[in-house]
Design an enzyme around this catalytic site. Structure first.
Site, mmCIF file in Angstrom:
data_model
loop_
_atom_site.group_PDB
_atom_site.id
_atom_site.type_symbol
_atom_site.label_atom_id
_atom_site.label_comp_id
_atom_site.label_asym_id
_atom_site.label_seq_id
_atom_site.Cartn_x
_atom_site.Cartn_y
_atom_site.Cartn_z
ATOM 1 N N SER A 16 -2.425 -13.700 -1.464
ATOM 2 C CA SER A 16 -1.018 -14.079 -1.484
ATOM 3 C C SER A 16 -0.878 -15.602 -1.566
ATOM 4 O O SER A 16 -1.386 -16.206 -2.495
ATOM 5 C CB SER A 16 -0.320 -13.487 -0.255
ATOM 6 O OG SER A 16 1.071 -13.481 -0.403
ATOM 7 N N HIS A 75 0.612 -4.714 -0.884
ATOM 8 C CA HIS A 75 0.300 -6.142 -0.973
ATOM 9 C C HIS A 75 -0.861 -6.522 -0.054
ATOM 10 O O HIS A 75 -1.677 -7.370 -0.407
ATOM 11 C CB HIS A 75 1.546 -6.950 -0.611
ATOM 12 C CG HIS A 75 1.363 -8.424 -0.716
ATOM 13 N ND1 HIS A 75 0.862 -9.040 -1.855
ATOM 14 C CD2 HIS A 75 1.600 -9.429 0.177
ATOM 15 C CE1 HIS A 75 0.813 -10.358 -1.662
ATOM 16 N NE2 HIS A 75 1.242 -10.610 -0.439
#
Length: 258
Positions: A84, A233
């Protein structure tokens, strides 16, 4: 800035960078698994975990922090992996200083500008009244009003620390992270990184969109793009064994080439 870090194992160095509102602990399972063959270093990025707080938070600064950590540890070059926000830090460092990065691994992040989505989380965290907070359970109950997902709340509450006098505080520098949120969402760019790169996306995540693949291959011409089905994610939490299999395959292949 001297970053706080933990280290595991011995061998060729791998540096793993956590994402927004995370810290080194998020990657301990993966780090310990890779430590059989590698020296794995997991720092807290600036304004996160036990690393120093700063008044600014940009990718140029964060990549320089990591570069300074490599210098501090006497590492001329390393494998760099990031998730991320940490993935964008890793990309920026690879683009700016390719001589210091042997290969790159990016977990569920594209080099393009992101669309956001953390506004509700920031609002909930910034407005949690820590001064009158008595227990972690109370913090969880208050956050639940705005953040219904239990896993997300548990992830965020790892950042809640308690002082010896019983008072609570956030480990991360929330005001600065919120102030620089648009910078965190921004794209990274630079001279293409010509060494091996692995991009891993979660099959249930939209952080790497189909349109991003062309940009990835432009900036990272040797990129291998893989999808882990069923992962969101937080690929490393959802599908750790599948991620480890991809990592080991990529690292072993790169070892043979080098």
């Amino acid at each position: 800035m001297e970053l706080y870090f933990r280290e595991f194992g011995q061998g060729p160095p791998i540096v793993i960078l956590h994402g927004l509102l995370g810290f080194f602990d998020n990657w301990q399972t993966i780090a310990r698994a890779l430590a059989d063959n590698y020296w794995v270093i997991t720092p807290d990025l600036r304004n996160h975990g036990r690393s120093p707080h700063a008044d600014t938070h940009t990718y140029g600064e964060m990549s320089q922090d990591v570069l300074s950590l490599l210098d501090q540890l006497g590492i001329p070059s390393a494998t760099l992996m990031g998730h991320s926000m940490g993935g964008k830090v890793a990309m920026q460092l690879a683009l700016d200083h390719p001589e210091r990065i042997d290969r790159l691994v990016v977990i569920d992040m594209a080099p393009t500008a992101a669309s956001g989505g953390h506004e509700t989380i920031f609002h909930a965290l910034l407005h949690l009244d820590l001064q009158h907070l008595r227990t972690r359970e109370e913090a969880d109950a208050r956050l639940k009003e705005h953040i219904p997902d239990t896993a997300v709340r548990q992830f965020l509450l790892k950042n809640l620390t308690r002082h010896s006098d019983g008072s609570f505080a956030w480990k991360m520098n929330l005001p600065v992270l919120w102030k620089y949120y648009s910078d965190i969402l921004s794209a990274v760019n630079g001279v293409p990184f010509a060494k091996p790169a692995l991009f891993v996306r979660g099959g249930n995540s939209n952080y790497i969109r189909p349109d991003d693949e062309a940009v990835i291959r432009q900036l990272f011409p040797r990129a291998q793009i893989e999808t882990i089905v069923g992962a969101g994610h937080w690929v490393h939490a959802d599908k750790p064994q599948e991620l480890l299999a991809l990592l080991r395959s990529f690292l072993t292949a790169a070892d043979r080439v080098s």
